[in-house]
Enzyme design. Sequence first.
Site, PDB file in Angstrom:
ATOM      1  N   ARG A   1     -22.102  68.838 -22.707  1.00 60.57           N
ATOM      2  CA  ARG A   1     -21.488  70.042 -23.329  1.00 60.57           C
ATOM      3  C   ARG A   1     -20.937  70.897 -22.203  1.00 60.57           C
ATOM      4  NH1 ARG A   1     -24.806  71.629 -27.444  1.00 60.57           N
ATOM      5  NH2 ARG A   1     -24.071  69.504 -27.826  1.00 60.57           N
TER       6      ARG A   1
ATOM      7  N   SER B   1      20.646  97.119 -33.998  1.00 58.97           N
ATOM      8  CA  SER B   1      20.317  97.698 -32.708  1.00 58.97           C
ATOM      9  C   SER B   1      20.161  99.206 -32.865  1.00 58.97           C
ATOM     10  CB  SER B   1      21.452  97.396 -31.723  1.00 58.97           C
ATOM     11  OG  SER B   1      21.492  98.365 -30.700  1.00 58.97           O
TER      12      SER B   1
END
Lengths: 466, 466, 466, 466
Positions: C314, C275
């Site tokens: 399509r 951290s």
Amino acid sequence: MMAFTALPDALFAAPEMWEIWSGEASVRAMLDFEAALAHAEAGAQVIPAEAAEAIAAACHSEQLDVAAVFREATVAGTPAIPLVRLLGERVAASAQAYIHWGATSQDAIDTALVLQMRAGLALLADGLCDLAAACAELAERYRATPMVGRTLLQQAAPITFGLKAARWLALATRQLQHLGQLRARIAVVQLGGAAGTLAALGPAGLEVTERLAGELGLAVPELPWHTERDRVAEVAAGLGVVAGAMAKIAEDIVLLAQTEIAEVSESASAGKGTSSAMPHKRNPIDAVMARAAARLAIGVVPVLLGAMAQEHERAAGAWQAEWAALPSLFCYTSAAVDRVRAAVGGLQVHPDRMEENLTRSGGLVFSEALALALAPHLGRDEAQRLVRAIADRAAVSETDFQQAALADERVRAVLPEDAAARVFEPAGYLGSTDAYIDRALAAFRALDTKRGSHERHRRRRANRRH
Amino acid sequence: MMAFTALPDALFAAPEMWEIWSGEASVRAMLDFEAALAHAEAGAQVIPAEAAEAIAAACHSEQLDVAAVFREATVAGTPAIPLVRLLGERVAASAQAYIHWGATSQDAIDTALVLQMRAGLALLADGLCDLAAACAELAERYRATPMVGRTLLQQAAPITFGLKAARWLALATRQLQHLGQLRARIAVVQLGGAAGTLAALGPAGLEVTERLAGELGLAVPELPWHTERDRVAEVAAGLGVVAGAMAKIAEDIVLLAQTEIAEVSESASAGKGTSSAMPHKRNPIDAVMARAAARLAIGVVPVLLGAMAQEHERAAGAWQAEWAALPSLFCYTSAAVDRVRAAVGGLQVHPDRMEENLTRSGGLVFSEALALALAPHLGRDEAQRLVRAIADRAAVSETDFQQAALADERVRAVLPEDAAARVFEPAGYLGSTDAYIDRALAAFRALDTKRGSHERHRRRRANRRH
Amino acid sequence: MMAFTALPDALFAAPEMWEIWSGEASVRAMLDFEAALAHAEAGAQVIPAEAAEAIAAACHSEQLDVAAVFREATVAGTPAIPLVRLLGERVAASAQAYIHWGATSQDAIDTALVLQMRAGLALLADGLCDLAAACAELAERYRATPMVGRTLLQQAAPITFGLKAARWLALATRQLQHLGQLRARIAVVQLGGAAGTLAALGPAGLEVTERLAGELGLAVPELPWHTERDRVAEVAAGLGVVAGAMAKIAEDIVLLAQTEIAEVSESASAGKGTSSAMPHKRNPIDAVMARAAARLAIGVVPVLLGAMAQEHERAAGAWQAEWAALPSLFCYTSAAVDRVRAAVGGLQVHPDRMEENLTRSGGLVFSEALALALAPHLGRDEAQRLVRAIADRAAVSETDFQQAALADERVRAVLPEDAAARVFEPAGYLGSTDAYIDRALAAFRALDTKRGSHERHRRRRANRRH
Amino acid sequence: MMAFTALPDALFAAPEMWEIWSGEASVRAMLDFEAALAHAEAGAQVIPAEAAEAIAAACHSEQLDVAAVFREATVAGTPAIPLVRLLGERVAASAQAYIHWGATSQDAIDTALVLQMRAGLALLADGLCDLAAACAELAERYRATPMVGRTLLQQAAPITFGLKAARWLALATRQLQHLGQLRARIAVVQLGGAAGTLAALGPAGLEVTERLAGELGLAVPELPWHTERDRVAEVAAGLGVVAGAMAKIAEDIVLLAQTEIAEVSESASAGKGTSSAMPHKRNPIDAVMARAAARLAIGVVPVLLGAMAQEHERAAGAWQAEWAALPSLFCYTSAAVDRVRAAVGGLQVHPDRMEENLTRSGGLVFSEALALALAPHLGRDEAQRLVRAIADRAAVSETDFQQAALADERVRAVLPEDAAARVFEPAGYLGSTDAYIDRALAAFRALDTKRGSHERHRRRRANRRH
């Protein structure tokens, strides 16, 4: 945080949006935070002024090694840790201790995120404004161009193309308004330190926060929001609505461009929308890609809503998911806006085809008009029954509904011939169309004017800052 | 449109919300539309006043056969068609023709939807206001009660429970604010007729719309919005954010209630949260069910965003999906709000366990405090390195970090003994906690005051209408 | 189609998966299709053998200009058109006419997609297999290590850590099995030509399809599937399930690694999970990032399910959305699998903490054991009531449940002292734990053995082809 | 668990599916579990045979108070606790202690869920089988009926309606296959007791599990799966794919039914798909409602995937979310299947309109055919350029493409007149259409035959059990 390669991304992101969310830009925004924090802390006499100068100078110099930042981030779990480390390497030892003073990684990452979201929202607003302007032009030009209105994809009753464009306009205008409010609401700084108390800054916490916010042109929130992500979620939700709005317009365009309808087509340009197998095709590529991008954008929204459930004072996964989700969402949404803007901006409108389609039903689209004309005489139900009977008869005998209606005895019994004929004129059956178009135009112009002055103001401020 | 049975729904809907979206209430809202439309059209002299009276009387008399409405709707594709038919059966022949005059099914359904959304938003706001008040009380009462702040579910640094409650409070307050704005924005009438031009009303379209809106207490939109669903989508998005906010608070409660942490527990009541197999258990059922409901709510949001892509002038599927999605979303969100309100309202807080957990790391949660105290003397990096070395040493030798730190020679070289000891006192390392709590309380109180007067106003108007 | 930059992507994709879906790899897969098609058509005597040789040679030579392919794709609407054009530039005029003969863009793109999905599924299976092996090792090693089982995050009753690992193992094994079936089912070629009839190939359509499939190691589907996307959707759904499975394991690890529980921790390595503000922290970064990646992956699934509604022959948007959605989904899922594999593979298990946590409830976790021991004597309800009464009494007097139980008169009346004491021994209350672990191990080993031979077979075939 | 009212639900659920998931049916399924458990435990000599008889008798007698079960569930957090309590009230004191012996609430709820899922999957399969049969009939009947194939909603090249129906058929057949595999995979019992070890059953755990599974016709899993929900998630994913498949077919129908295309229409019946404003309309209501239901179904899938991240040995929210999500998903999916089955089953096909639309482009849909006929003579690129030039010329001069092509000098130079004319005959340009239809039919028939015998077997077993 995440970014796409320079190549295929162009299919799913506006280039300027890609730039805002690139790895480089993310690092730059975090450095902006670190520089502003150092200034703010020096101003509040938390750290020495010389240290702040040295830190800010390092932040504004040439770029850090972006690749290294993200490579280390995979191990560290956050890009802020390697960024602070690399920044430290460029600052004299005396100043080094004061980098990132009192802040936590999330402060840097979240504030950078806010800066990027602010820029992203502004870019989307620009696009929406252009789109609205293009819609406004169509609404005016085709204000009185009749076409058929369609419900459930069936021909229903006449409208004008200007009305359709005015509806798109109102939709875009409302989004523009909404994004403006959103940008104001979310442009707040994040500064809370390790557990959100700013303990490391002692009594100076609020003063530093205010100075930091001032440096970056952001507002000060009630308190840090490390795990209260409603602002991020609201942005996500807002972009989802924008994407949905784009999908609506694109859907209309794709449907109107169908070969059998052919009422609009996208502007032709070299190679655009051609087919590898069918040389005659002109595909509405912008609308098609807008629909794809909108789907993708909407898919990201629940990820960011679901990611609001963040644990305690820093989340273990949900926050980190934002790093990929937000850039994707902004990019996809920008593609949707850009593509719709291109489609509408270059739209070729075919009034002759609109007229042709309007008449091909043999007058059936005026059946409501006929029913309404008959209702005062026959009652609503009886009128509808009669109209449906005429329609059925026409269908069976393959004749024209209009002719069948004008020849029907019960119609002739209650409607004089000229009144019956007027039923079948589109211009006479447009109701409030004109008023609606005017109202949509007025709403946009009011916003555009207001936005104009805001935008000038925003650009002036932006210039002052650089 | 959709509703749940009277039975299992209680797990996933607040009862009042269920009522708002029941089949009965949906039919009633559509009848409110039909009555108001008749009045508006009589006022604009579009239909005879007596017809309007007759229609309105039929609308306000006893309920229609709700079952029949929805049964026929499966064939007709919309509940408005059977509703108008059934209504017609109750009205004298002379008035029958004027029912639903000039309107289309979607006008009735959408306006009913707006009325239901308005009621639903008000109910959620009431719940959020109660929740915020409960959070405010916790924030005040536990303002100075120290507990450990946790990041990535690891103990990090001290906070107070009041600060955590203040963050929940700010989150709830922002939602309350947001729902208020939303309600104002979406409370618009829908009236467009067959293709959205109000052609059947001739020149009287706008006047009828204004009168109709006035009757129902709604605003007039720029133009009809049959297929521009951003208002519906914004409501969906807003509820998704509320649900996410509830999930955050519920997540905190579930985690704090873990046996090994035990810093809070839900109020005990007969049979609540017991287990069929384990008699000793006290499960945090309200928070658990809130988390479930929030997940369900968020799942509905993209359905409504995706449903914005509506075709032409009336959609073929996307609009119809709203009929099930919106009621579900309101019900799930109401369950989340109700359950979190119950969990927070009855929360049992255990300061002794908070203190115990704060100390169990042997002072490790003050490592940032120590690093910051050392940094001015050693430089930030060196200070962090030293702190980490002490921590590692303590871990290996299984001793207390605090003792190891106070005994460390390098620490003693730069920090006087009392300064070093102060590093390990939580009350001395809370930074801006107090100020943050004050700010969150002030924001809520400002809104609550404003809302108070609005609410009184709203209730007065509601009373006047009935 | 889409790809991420080389930098931040590492946070959300396994590098090998990124490679499979890069722009380069996409182009290469399309070229593989074009080469195989040419060979197949020559074999079926549809095009001249020399043309096929020339085309295949151009396809296998150095890479095309990938940037140009995707740049032109934004205008053309598909990358296959520029690809065929660029390929044509490299082939002698005599062969040029035969490139992509009879095929449509979607044939090339979809078949490339199938090849990439097949590779992606194999990579995920490899990762899952490694993960399962790591789980198997934990299941064996900690088979008899007692820990507390937790329901609704409350301590419930004893289990062993080996049992938990065995459940993870069974989950991973089932995914492995499922991915294997999936890969078999979806590995089909796409070849349909302009409208899905292969009209351009005349009577040779099926023969060419079979030869093409043979070239690429794919199966022949019943018929072309340009707009029937269930295979793609099934892959999406399957990956969503894998991602969810990873989230489950990661959730367990994050929860077990909590400071207050501390029963496992991720392997420590330089810089991992530290951290910036809190030097003492060891965050479970792999599990954290796995949870983030899993959320992102799951978010993509409904996009691909929703995209199944493809128009006619399509689609105008839904298909195109797959180009971004599928690569994202594979990348996110791979990150989840990789991170969980790393977390489990390096997991540090702390049996001492498990024992400590098991005892800290003062024996409450044996309350079911006690209730069951009492039930034959007192009846189930009465036994539970008694146990709850003892638990409440212990809670009020802050004494140990175990002691209170052993001292209780009604308990003593029905249970001899040694029987009562045995109630509180974890090893005596593990039921079928051992058998369950054996069953999970056996299922994995059976699959692993079968997979081993399959894999060897797969690699042999892969080698033969290159 | 959740159920809908008898009224509006019909819009979004097949009635039989609603029945499977009603509150009554849920309670019944849990009672089936309790009865089977008692029998199994008596068989394994864990509880007295008389107790088992008494318990089973109480389970099979008239229904419990379902309202009470769910009302108490909101407090208890699970319906199993009140159910066991109410069941206890009906059983003699001597047997009472043995109800639910050794089991946990989740065992009853999950096993009930499996029984309901199994029934739900069977019902969906029946629907899909009917749908497939209807598609097969269309595929045969319209095998040679030419229509235009459309890509990106533009006319592309000829197909037959039989081919389109065959693609639907193959899609439905694959779903049928998939659901069958799914049902086999998920039909496993859940029995783990409080923490998943079956500790309360001592050494008899596996035997009881096997007997229980036998009683219910379920399989025995490797080990209990309280928090490993991949089977539930797979069902969710599978239903999402089915819903997407239905959306594809419904999308085609809605598009083909457009007024301007009019190649199919839904069967007309009294009141079906009429409009309140437009008497002439015939809306494709079944397809419209199927699209709505499919959207709703797909929205539930990520909720169930996301809910896989379940904590430890019992989840605190994610599991509970399944209780609403799964019934909704099954109901929505059943509505989609039912509506598509109705739409396809009654589909009116209009070959004359198909022919008309095929010719209206003036032969443009044969441009690929022409390009391919020219390519061997001119080269692929040159051929395409020529075709495009002819098309452009025809467009500008508003003449027929076919005439322009036949008149073109370069075409005439390479193609004899009869060969050129044949280019424009649809029947001559259908490629592998016939073979594809045969393959799709064969796949369905093979499955149908196999399913037939399975079904007979399943019904025989079901009959035996009651």
